[in-house]
Design a protein around this motif. Structure first.
Motif, PDB file in Angstrom:
ATOM      1  N   HIS A 108       0.999  -1.003  -0.037  1.00  0.00           N
ATOM      2  CA  HIS A 108      -0.436   0.281   0.317  1.00  0.00           C
ATOM      3  C   HIS A 108       1.271   1.543  -0.027  1.00  0.00           C
ATOM      4  N   HIS A 109       2.043   0.955   0.676  1.00  0.00           N
ATOM      5  CA  HIS A 109       3.347   2.685   0.609  1.00  0.00           C
ATOM      6  C   HIS A 109       3.286   2.413  -0.341  1.00  0.00           C
ATOM      7  N   LEU A 110       3.965   1.432  -0.950  1.00  0.00           N
ATOM      8  CA  LEU A 110       5.077   1.113  -2.725  1.00  0.00           C
ATOM      9  C   LEU A 110       4.123   1.940  -3.848  1.00  0.00           C
ATOM     10  N   GLN A 111       2.453   1.827  -3.545  1.00  0.00           N
ATOM     11  CA  GLN A 111       1.641   1.763  -4.679  1.00  0.00           C
ATOM     12  C   GLN A 111       0.915   3.710  -4.180  1.00  0.00           C
ATOM     13  N   PHE A 112       0.622   4.071  -3.192  1.00  0.00           N
ATOM     14  CA  PHE A 112       0.778   5.716  -2.941  1.00  0.00           C
ATOM     15  C   PHE A 112       1.360   6.295  -3.410  1.00  0.00           C
ATOM     16  N   VAL A 113       3.339   5.440  -3.108  1.00  0.00           N
ATOM     17  CA  VAL A 113       4.411   6.731  -3.961  1.00  0.00           C
ATOM     18  C   VAL A 113       4.566   6.772  -5.317  1.00  0.00           C
ATOM     19  N   VAL A 114       4.455   5.282  -5.980  1.00  0.00           N
ATOM     20  CA  VAL A 114       4.339   5.624  -7.085  1.00  0.00           C
ATOM     21  C   VAL A 114       2.863   5.854  -8.035  1.00  0.00           C
ATOM     22  N   TYR A 115       1.693   6.067  -7.119  1.00  0.00           N
ATOM     23  CA  TYR A 115       1.051   7.216  -7.363  1.00  0.00           C
ATOM     24  C   TYR A 115       1.092   9.059  -6.885  1.00  0.00           C
ATOM     25  N   GLU A 116       1.057   8.793  -6.364  1.00  0.00           N
ATOM     26  CA  GLU A 116       1.891  10.446  -6.364  1.00  0.00           C
ATOM     27  C   GLU A 116       2.807  10.746  -7.603  1.00  0.00           C
ATOM     28  N   ALA A 117       4.061  10.277  -7.514  1.00  0.00           N
ATOM     29  CA  ALA A 117       4.687  10.165  -8.547  1.00  0.00           C
ATOM     30  C   ALA A 117       4.212  10.334 -10.288  1.00  0.00           C
ATOM     31  N   ILE A 118       3.583   9.640 -10.619  1.00  0.00           N
ATOM     32  CA  ILE A 118       2.851  10.077 -11.500  1.00  0.00           C
ATOM     33  C   ILE A 118       1.755  11.370 -11.252  1.00  0.00           C
ATOM     34  N   SER A 119       1.319  11.509 -10.572  1.00  0.00           N
ATOM     35  CA  SER A 119       0.275  12.361 -10.158  1.00  0.00           C
ATOM     36  C   SER A 119       0.916  13.662 -10.585  1.00  0.00           C
ATOM     37  N   ASN A 120       1.972  13.858 -10.033  1.00  0.00           N
ATOM     38  CA  ASN A 120       2.553  15.406 -10.054  1.00  0.00           C
ATOM     39  C   ASN A 120       3.051  15.459 -11.695  1.00  0.00           C
ATOM     40  N   VAL A 121       3.373  13.902 -12.051  1.00  0.00           N
ATOM     41  CA  VAL A 121       3.956  14.645 -13.434  1.00  0.00           C
ATOM     42  C   VAL A 121       2.316  14.908 -14.225  1.00  0.00           C
ATOM     43  N   LEU A 122       1.568  14.347 -14.052  1.00  0.00           N
ATOM     44  CA  LEU A 122       0.055  14.766 -14.282  1.00  0.00           C
ATOM     45  C   LEU A 122      -0.271  15.640 -14.237  1.00  0.00           C
ATOM     46  N   GLN A 123      -0.219  16.352 -12.935  1.00  0.00           N
ATOM     47  CA  GLN A 123      -0.593  18.342 -12.705  1.00  0.00           C
ATOM     48  C   GLN A 123       0.586  18.529 -12.858  1.00  0.00           C
ATOM     49  N   HIS A 124       1.731  18.469 -12.650  1.00  0.00           N
ATOM     50  CA  HIS A 124       2.755  19.729 -12.609  1.00  0.00           C
ATOM     51  C   HIS A 124       4.111  19.465 -13.971  1.00  0.00           C
ATOM     52  N   ALA A 125       4.012  18.496 -14.686  1.00  0.00           N
ATOM     53  CA  ALA A 125       5.564  18.423 -15.086  1.00  0.00           C
ATOM     54  C   ALA A 125       5.186  19.514 -16.170  1.00  0.00           C
TER      55      ALA A 125
END
Length: 145
Positions: free
Chosen positions: A60-77
């Motif tokens: 669950h922790h790992l899933q959140f880390v990957v989701y957050e990294a992907i989400s940051n790309v989608l929102q900010h990059a």
């Protein structure tokens, strides 16, 4: 929020230690967002044996880390490409990388809770988290033993 809820439900049913299944679940849930954002998803994921160190809580922790990294790309990059890589390490662990070609940022500058949350979760599962960024190349790397 709805994606996070669905991913949390998915995490309950993931086989312990199966990073390939975890990434496949993320891809399935987030693919509509990729298509809507015009970001090309490059998938370079090896099929790995499950890692004994990743119990359900760690998954669950790992899933959140990957989701957050992907989400940051989608929102900010402001990226046009996002690449997900998964490889085994010589020590029997795994190296996961989320790479984008966006405008980059300064990983040392505190811009909200995002990076500190990633570091806390990575630490909770005894993973090494490295974030490097420059214009055209941001890499979030998670190394598990």
């Amino acid at each position: 929020s709805l994606n996070q809820l669905k991913l949390s439900i998915d995490a309950i049913n993931l086989p312990e230690g199966d990073m390939t299944a975890l990434l496949a679940s993320l891809r399935y849930r987030l693919e509509p967002r990729f298509k809507a954002s015009d970001i090309e998803l490059l998938w370079d994921v090896d099929l790995l044996a499950p890692l004994a160190s990743l119990n359900h809580k760690a998954m669950h922790h790992l899933q959140f880390v990957v989701y957050e990294a992907i989400s940051n790309v989608l929102q900010h990059a402001h990226a046009s490409q996002l690449k997900i890589e998964l490889r085994s390490t010589p020590q029997g662990g795994a190296q996961l990388r989320v790479i984008d070609n966006g405008h980059g940022f300064d990983p040392e500058r505190q811009m909200g809770r995002g990076l500190s949350s990633l570091r806390e979760r990575a630490s909770a599962i005894d993973a090494v988290l490295r974030v490097t960024s420059s214009p055209g190349n941001t890499v979030v790397e998670i190394v598990l033993r």
